[in-house]
Design a protein around this motif. Structure first.
Motif, PDB file in Angstrom:
ATOM      1  N   MET A   1       0.852  -1.165   0.000  1.00  0.00           N
ATOM      2  CA  MET A   1       0.000   0.000   0.000  1.00  0.00           C
ATOM      3  C   MET A   1       0.899   1.230   0.000  1.00  0.00           C
ATOM      4  N   GLY A   2       0.565   2.170  -0.799  1.00  0.00           N
ATOM      5  CA  GLY A   2       1.329   3.407  -0.870  1.00  0.00           C
ATOM      6  C   GLY A   2       0.766   4.457   0.075  1.00  0.00           C
ATOM      7  N   LEU A   3       1.250   5.640  -0.073  1.00  0.00           N
ATOM      8  CA  LEU A   3       0.792   6.752   0.745  1.00  0.00           C
ATOM      9  C   LEU A   3       0.011   7.709  -0.151  1.00  0.00           C
ATOM     10  N   GLN A   4      -1.162   8.140   0.296  1.00  0.00           N
ATOM     11  CA  GLN A   4      -2.073   8.923  -0.517  1.00  0.00           C
ATOM     12  C   GLN A   4      -1.645  10.372  -0.713  1.00  0.00           C
ATOM     13  N   ALA A   5      -0.697  10.853   0.059  1.00  0.00           N
ATOM     14  CA  ALA A   5      -0.187  12.218  -0.107  1.00  0.00           C
ATOM     15  C   ALA A   5       1.236  12.266   0.441  1.00  0.00           C
ATOM     16  N   TYR A   6       2.105  12.957  -0.278  1.00  0.00           N
ATOM     17  CA  TYR A   6       3.489  13.082   0.183  1.00  0.00           C
ATOM     18  C   TYR A   6       4.170  14.236  -0.544  1.00  0.00           C
ATOM     19  N   ASP A   7       5.308  14.639  -0.012  1.00  0.00           N
ATOM     20  CA  ASP A   7       6.187  15.562  -0.725  1.00  0.00           C
ATOM     21  C   ASP A   7       7.515  14.852  -0.923  1.00  0.00           C
ATOM     22  N   GLU A   8       8.207  15.195  -1.999  1.00  0.00           N
ATOM     23  CA  GLU A   8       9.422  14.472  -2.373  1.00  0.00           C
ATOM     24  C   GLU A   8      10.425  15.446  -2.979  1.00  0.00           C
ATOM     25  N   GLU A   9      11.697  15.224  -2.716  1.00  0.00           N
ATOM     26  CA  GLU A   9      12.775  16.066  -3.239  1.00  0.00           C
ATOM     27  C   GLU A   9      13.289  15.590  -4.601  1.00  0.00           C
TER      28      GLU A   9
END
Length: 83
Positions: free
Chosen positions: A1-9
């Motif tokens: 299962m993934g994550l429904q919201a994130y920030d990434e560099e």
């Protein structure tokens, strides 16, 4: 299962949010020389997953798992990153 919201560099700074707690996946097929896609979403016990995340030190996963949003977008994105 993934994550429904994130920030990434990587590969450049970006934010992703589905806006809902449902799990989502996409099936892409080639039909008659054209690409077609079907996006499928389904409900699961996201509250139980949030409890599990918190128990494993993932406090920052609670809001994305339950709402599909980031807890506080303004704190995650410095002002100079808005274009």
């Amino acid at each position: 299962m993934g994550l429904q919201a994130y920030d990434e560099e990587w590969p450049f700074y970006h934010v992703m949010a589905t806006g809902m707690a449902h799990a989502i996946y996409t099936i892409v097929t080639r039909q008659g020389g054209r690409w077609a896609s079907q996006q499928i979403s389904f409900a699961y016990d996201w509250n139980a997953e949030a409890v599990r995340a918190q128990a494993n030190g993932g406090q920052d996963w609670l809001t994305p798992l339950i709402t599909g949003q980031l807890a506080c977008l303004q704190k995650l994105i410095p002002d100079d990153r808005f274009y």
